[in-house]
Enzyme design. Structure first.
Site, PDB file in Angstrom:
ATOM      1  N   PRO A  19       9.334  -2.695   4.601  1.00  0.00           N
ATOM      2  CG  PRO A  19       7.585  -2.697   6.127  1.00  0.00           C
ATOM      3  CD  PRO A  19       9.074  -2.592   6.040  1.00  0.00           C
ATOM      4  CG  ASP A  42      14.642  -4.678  -6.148  1.00  0.00           C
ATOM      5  OD1 ASP A  42      15.239  -4.576  -7.221  1.00  0.00           O
ATOM      6  OD2 ASP A  42      14.699  -5.679  -5.419  1.00  0.00           O
ATOM      7  CE  LYS A  64      15.118  -8.673  -9.511  1.00  0.00           C
ATOM      8  NZ  LYS A  64      15.860  -9.667  -8.799  1.00  0.00           N
ATOM      9  CG  MET A 179       6.481 -13.081  -4.034  1.00  0.00           C
ATOM     10  SD  MET A 179       8.066 -13.629  -4.650  1.00  0.00           S
ATOM     11  CE  MET A 179       8.678 -14.562  -3.268  1.00  0.00           C
ATOM     12  N   GLY A 208       0.898  -3.265   2.651  1.00  0.00           N
ATOM     13  CA  GLY A 208       1.080  -2.993   4.077  1.00  0.00           C
ATOM     14  C   GLY A 208       1.944  -1.764   4.324  1.00  0.00           C
TER      15      GLY A 208
HETATM   16  C1  LIG Z   1      10.098 -10.805  -3.832  1.00  0.00           C
HETATM   17  S1  LIG Z   1       9.315 -10.814  -2.273  1.00  0.00           S
HETATM   18  C2  LIG Z   1      10.460  -9.844  -1.384  1.00  0.00           C
HETATM   19  C3  LIG Z   1      10.286  -9.896   0.095  1.00  0.00           C
HETATM   20  C4  LIG Z   1      11.224  -8.976   0.828  1.00  0.00           C
HETATM   21  N1  LIG Z   1      12.586  -9.319   0.583  1.00  0.00           N
HETATM   22  C5  LIG Z   1      10.953  -8.926   2.329  1.00  0.00           C
HETATM   23  O1  LIG Z   1      11.771  -9.364   3.137  1.00  0.00           O
HETATM   24  O2  LIG Z   1       9.915  -8.373   2.675  1.00  0.00           O
HETATM   25  C6  LIG Z   1       7.983  -9.709  -2.573  1.00  0.00           C
HETATM   26  C7  LIG Z   1       6.732 -10.050  -1.768  1.00  0.00           C
HETATM   27  O3  LIG Z   1       6.806  -9.511  -0.464  1.00  0.00           O
HETATM   28  C8  LIG Z   1       5.513  -9.178  -0.022  1.00  0.00           C
HETATM   29  N2  LIG Z   1       5.477  -7.739   0.302  1.00  0.00           N
HETATM   30  C9  LIG Z   1       6.524  -6.906   0.300  1.00  0.00           C
HETATM   31  N3  LIG Z   1       6.164  -5.669   0.708  1.00  0.00           N
HETATM   32  C10 LIG Z   1       4.853  -5.736   0.964  1.00  0.00           C
HETATM   33  C11 LIG Z   1       3.881  -4.787   1.427  1.00  0.00           C
HETATM   34  N4  LIG Z   1       4.220  -3.526   1.721  1.00  0.00           N
HETATM   35  N5  LIG Z   1       2.603  -5.205   1.603  1.00  0.00           N
HETATM   36  C12 LIG Z   1       2.248  -6.482   1.343  1.00  0.00           C
HETATM   37  N6  LIG Z   1       3.115  -7.411   0.890  1.00  0.00           N
HETATM   38  C13 LIG Z   1       4.401  -7.052   0.722  1.00  0.00           C
HETATM   39  C14 LIG Z   1       4.545  -9.547  -1.130  1.00  0.00           C
HETATM   40  O4  LIG Z   1       4.093 -10.861  -0.905  1.00  0.00           O
HETATM   41  C15 LIG Z   1       5.459  -9.480  -2.336  1.00  0.00           C
HETATM   42  O5  LIG Z   1       4.950 -10.222  -3.411  1.00  0.00           O
END
Ligand SMILES: C[S@@+](CC[C@H](N)C(=O)[O-])C[C@H]1O[C@@H](n2cnc3c(N)ncnc32)[C@H](O)[C@@H]1O
Length: 257
Positions: A19, A42, A64, A179, A208
């Site tokens: 994360p 990414d 992206k 998202m 987070g």
């Molecule tokens: C394109 S998705 C990718 C998710 C990723 N593949 C996963 O398994 O965590 C991106 C979304 O993940 C969430 N996200 C990822 N990292 C985050 C973080 N550190 N804090 C809060 N939301 C996070 C948000 O909703 C963000 O818009």
């Protein structure tokens, strides 16, 4: 082949970076980063993990960002294949887990179709880890027996949406929205229209695991207003377990007081 087996030249490893806090990457993910000749990275991948890369490794930013820098997916697929065909050990470093809203399988297929060997190293997905970092368990014995992870990148009713908000509202599971910052008002509205109790606890956790993590608490009826100032990346949790959230957003607490 185990996940810690050496990366071979001319192959690709799809690494889930967790994360955002490099400490939450897997041992296999770190090992792959250390061996890489080329890293395609990414914007949500843990930046600090790049310190583990060899000094001579080529790091390519293929972010992206929503409404920001953009590398088309086809270009990323081509880069993976091109670098591997030049005999390099290629690491594709993504945020969370590559198979959760990460287009990971598209990249695996691009490699296999080009006869480039590819290995998947799963990551800690933000969909479970970010709630945990905000103090929220996605299940809790005697309270909830499941969780649903959904993408809010398009609002309910949008022609591209495949989600059944009636079924989600009745599911009895914790709802975890990725998202969904811009679409949160429409999502919470659709859930209540479909019978979800407006008093259901809800929380938004932004960034987070980062030093500037924010947690905003409320109910499904008011979370969109309370969290209106929150910027992505953020995750919304809706369900009884959201009442465990450890609020850290003083901005909102001051307003409420
Ligand atoms: C394109 S998705 C990718 C998710 C990723 N593949 C996963 O398994 O965590 C991106 C979304 O993940 C969430 N996200 C990822 N990292 C985050 C973080 N550190 N804090 C809060 N939301 C996070 C948000 O909703 C963000 O818009």
């Amino acid at each position: 082949m185990g996940s810690l087996a050496p990366l071979l030249p001319g192959t690709v490893a799809l690494v889930g970076g967790g994360p955002g806090d490099a400490g939450l990457m897997t041992v296999a993910g770190r090992s792959a980063v250390e061996q890489a000749d080329v890293l395609l990275v990414d914007h949500l991948a843990p930046e600090e993990a790049l310190a583990w890369a060899r000094p001579d490794a080529l790091v390519v930013d293929v972010a992206k960002l929503p409404r920001g820098a953009f590398t088309p997916q086809e270009r990323i697929n081509d880069l993976l294949v091109e670098h591997a065909r030049r005999g390099r050990r290629v690491v594709r470093l993504k945020g969370g887990d590559g198979f959760v809203f990460g287009r990971g399988m598209e990249e695996v297929l691009a490699c296999t179709e080009a006869d480039v060997p590819v290995r998947v190293i799963p990551g800690v997905t933000s969909s479970v880890a970010v709630p945990a970092l905000g103090g929220i368990p996605v299940t809790h014995r005697g309270v909830v027996q499941g969780f649903s992870v959904i993408s809010g990148h398009v609002p309910p009713g949008h022609p591209a949406s495949t989600l059944d908000y009636g079924a989600l509202a009745r599911s009895g599971t914790t709802l975890i929205v990725l998202m969904g910052v811009a679409t949160l008002p429409a999502i919470t509205e659709a859930l209540m229209e479909n019978g979800l109790d407006p008093a259901t606890p809800a929380a938004v956790i932004a960034r987070g695991g980062h030093p500037d993590q924010q947690v905003v608490s409320g109910s499904v009826a008011d979370i969109a207003v309370r969290a209106a100032h929150v910027e992505p990346p953020a995750i919304t949790v809706i369900g009884e377990v959201a009442s465990f959230a450890a609020a850290t957003d003083t901005h909102v607490l001051e307003e409420v007081i």
